[in-house]
Scaffold this active site. Structure first.
Site, PDB file in Angstrom:
ATOM      1  N   ARG A 159      47.509  13.753  39.411  1.00 55.08           N
ATOM      2  CA  ARG A 159      48.344  13.445  40.584  1.00 55.08           C
ATOM      3  C   ARG A 159      47.641  13.727  41.910  1.00 55.08           C
ATOM      4  NH1 ARG A 159      50.358  10.926  37.163  1.00 55.08           N
ATOM      5  NH2 ARG A 159      52.580  10.752  36.646  1.00 55.08           N
ATOM      6  N   LEU A 160      46.329  13.856  41.888  1.00 50.15           N
ATOM      7  CA  LEU A 160      45.547  14.037  43.112  1.00 50.15           C
ATOM      8  C   LEU A 160      45.052  12.671  43.560  1.00 50.15           C
ATOM      9  CD1 LEU A 160      43.596  17.325  42.281  1.00 50.15           C
ATOM     10  CD2 LEU A 160      45.646  17.041  43.698  1.00 50.15           C
TER      11      LEU A 160
END
Length: 226
Positions: free
Chosen positions: A202-203
């Site tokens: 989720r970066l």
């Protein structure tokens, strides 16, 4: 609030556990165009090449007179340095909202490429010449549909539309169909772009384009935290 009946949901699926880790590509400042229109053109070409379903489908968000957001899917029909064009009925709900507040947001989602593009800007009407040319390029059935539908208005049942269509097919048999005066094009002139590339954990990569100052025509690229 009562729970949904088991017949309407699969008890073996936990929605909270639905997730996918993105890892196809990266988005770095060193490999993007300095002009966001060129960057969009580049990504759109890749979406076409990847055979994304309806690559020109975009969420259009407008604002109601009460200040509530309203969103729906429309189709992009053209873009250049002036903005992004779509067509609709001026008397539809979105048409009425745009008339009162000519500001909008667009979102493209290309899941096959794990990409999203967000655009914010102001809306103006395209010229009548441009609208006429596009209308004449539409399939004949779509031309008739623009006359048949009082878009966003309540009707008793579908038979009303079918009867109107039959009558218009007879009225225009063997004749060209003019563009309805209540139907035309809108152009969203961007003041903000955001290009989003899914990444692991989720970066995600998020690069936005905006003007450094209100009077500066140059675009500034900034990275946003995911």
């Amino acid at each position: 609030m009562s729970a949904l009946p088991s017949s309407t949901a699969n008890p073996s699926i936990d929605i909270g556990e639905l997730r996918r880790d993105y890892s196809r590509q990266m988005l770095l400042e060193s490999n993007v165009e300095s002009d966001p229109f060129l960057q969009f053109q580049h990504w759109f070409a890749q979406a076409l090449e990847a055979q994304v379903i309806e690559p020109n489908a975009m969420t259009l968000a407008t604002v109601t007179p009460e200040g509530r957001p309203a969103a729906r899917i429309v189709l992009l029909k053209g873009f250049d340095e002036r903005g992004f064009v779509f067509y609709s009925n001026f008397q539809s709900r979105k048409g009425r909202e745009i008339a009162q507040n000519p500001a909008a947001a667009l979102v493209f989602w290309w899941g096959e490429l794990e990409r999203q593009v967000r655009i914010e800007g102001s809306i103006t009407l395209v010229s009548e010449t441009e609208a006429d040319a596009y209308f004449q390029s539409r399939p004949r059935g779509s031309q008739l549909g623009a006359w048949v539908s009082d878009q966003s208005q309540a009707i008793a049942d579908r038979s009303i539309l079918e009867e109107r269509l039959q009558h218009l097919e007879q009225d225009y048999r063997g004749a060209s169909i003019p563009r309805p005066p209540h139907w035309g094009g809108y152009r969203v002139a961007p003041i903000y772009f955001e290009f989003w590339q899914g990444r692991s954990n989720r970066l995600h990569d998020r690069l936005c384009y905006r003007h450094a100052t209100a009077s500066d025509p140059a675009w500034k690229v900034e990275r946003l935290s995911p």
